[in-house]
Scaffold this motif. Structure first.
Motif, PDB file in Angstrom:
ATOM      1  N   GLY A 112       0.807  -1.219   0.000  1.00  0.00           N
ATOM      2  CA  GLY A 112       0.000   0.000   0.000  1.00  0.00           C
ATOM      3  C   GLY A 112       0.834   1.260   0.000  1.00  0.00           C
ATOM      4  O   GLY A 112       0.398   2.309   0.468  1.00  0.00           O
ATOM      5  N   PHE A 113       2.037   1.176  -0.545  1.00  0.00           N
ATOM      6  CA  PHE A 113       2.911   2.341  -0.646  1.00  0.00           C
ATOM      7  C   PHE A 113       2.163   3.469  -1.337  1.00  0.00           C
ATOM      8  O   PHE A 113       1.492   3.255  -2.338  1.00  0.00           O
ATOM      9  N   GLN A 114       2.231   4.656  -0.803  1.00  0.00           N
ATOM     10  CA  GLN A 114       1.596   5.879  -1.299  1.00  0.00           C
ATOM     11  C   GLN A 114       0.089   5.907  -1.097  1.00  0.00           C
ATOM     12  O   GLN A 114      -0.578   6.797  -1.605  1.00  0.00           O
ATOM     13  N   CYS A 115      -0.465   4.971  -0.355  1.00  0.00           N
ATOM     14  CA  CYS A 115      -1.920   4.893  -0.237  1.00  0.00           C
ATOM     15  C   CYS A 115      -2.365   4.902   1.226  1.00  0.00           C
ATOM     16  O   CYS A 115      -1.606   4.567   2.126  1.00  0.00           O
ATOM     17  N   VAL A 116      -3.620   5.273   1.433  1.00  0.00           N
ATOM     18  CA  VAL A 116      -4.186   5.359   2.779  1.00  0.00           C
ATOM     19  C   VAL A 116      -4.107   4.015   3.488  1.00  0.00           C
ATOM     20  O   VAL A 116      -3.735   3.939   4.659  1.00  0.00           O
ATOM     21  N   HIS A 117      -4.432   2.939   2.789  1.00  0.00           N
ATOM     22  CA  HIS A 117      -4.395   1.639   3.469  1.00  0.00           C
ATOM     23  C   HIS A 117      -2.972   1.255   3.859  1.00  0.00           C
ATOM     24  O   HIS A 117      -2.757   0.590   4.859  1.00  0.00           O
ATOM     25  N   GLY A 118      -1.979   1.717   3.107  1.00  0.00           N
ATOM     26  CA  GLY A 118      -0.590   1.484   3.493  1.00  0.00           C
ATOM     27  C   GLY A 118      -0.251   2.213   4.779  1.00  0.00           C
ATOM     28  O   GLY A 118       0.437   1.667   5.663  1.00  0.00           O
ATOM     29  N   ALA A 119      -0.731   3.441   4.911  1.00  0.00           N
ATOM     30  CA  ALA A 119      -0.520   4.203   6.144  1.00  0.00           C
ATOM     31  C   ALA A 119      -1.186   3.498   7.316  1.00  0.00           C
ATOM     32  O   ALA A 119      -0.614   3.390   8.405  1.00  0.00           O
ATOM     33  N   TYR A 120      -2.394   3.009   7.096  1.00  0.00           N
ATOM     34  CA  TYR A 120      -3.138   2.304   8.150  1.00  0.00           C
ATOM     35  C   TYR A 120      -2.395   1.044   8.590  1.00  0.00           C
ATOM     36  O   TYR A 120      -2.194   0.816   9.783  1.00  0.00           O
TER      37      TYR A 120
END
Length: 137
Positions: A112-120
């Motif tokens: 999920g690099f660069q994405c909200v789910h990656g941050a989560y």
């Protein structure tokens, strides 16, 4: 619904195609309507049924947000996934080897690099690491 109006899509999005900022783009209700139209087409659900099910919405405009100013991470040319893994490593106190800072965010994950789910996902991982560190004390 969570709709992120983000460059490059924020520029010229909606009525004011000459805009260089998303602040003059569609108002929130227009954005929500456009998202509902897309969802209606994707899932074959009527607009009225979607509107009845809609509990709330948030429309963000990242380029106008005072803290991020539209930023997100990217791998520069020549960059490697190992660089993302390096960003995940906690900051350790040299004298004791104790973890003192854990990092999380969309830049700190290969999933999920660069994405909200990656941050989560990276936030959950960092929180678990902090909890494990606290149990050691």
């Amino acid at each position: 619904i969570l709709a992120h109006i983000f460059p490059p899509y924020a520029y010229g999005y909606g009525a004011d195609s000459q805009s260089s900022s998303s602040s003059s783009s569609n108002n929130n209700l227009e954005v929500v309507k456009e998202v509902l139209v897309v969802l209606s087409r994707m899932f074959g659900i009527s607009m009225s049924a979607l509107q009845e099910r809609l509990l709330d919405y948030i429309v963000t405009r990242w380029d106008d947000e005072s803290y991020s100013r539209g930023s997100y991470s990217y791998l520069r040319p020549g960059g490697h996934m190992q660089h993302l893994k390096d960003l995940q490593a906690p900051l350790r106190r040299t004298s004791t080897g104790e973890n003192i800072v854990h990092f999380a965010g969309e830049a700190c994950t290969t999933v999920g690099f660069q994405c909200v789910h990656g941050a989560y996902i990276s936030g959950e991982k960092a929180a678990c690491e902090v909890a494990k560190d606290l149990k050691k004390k």
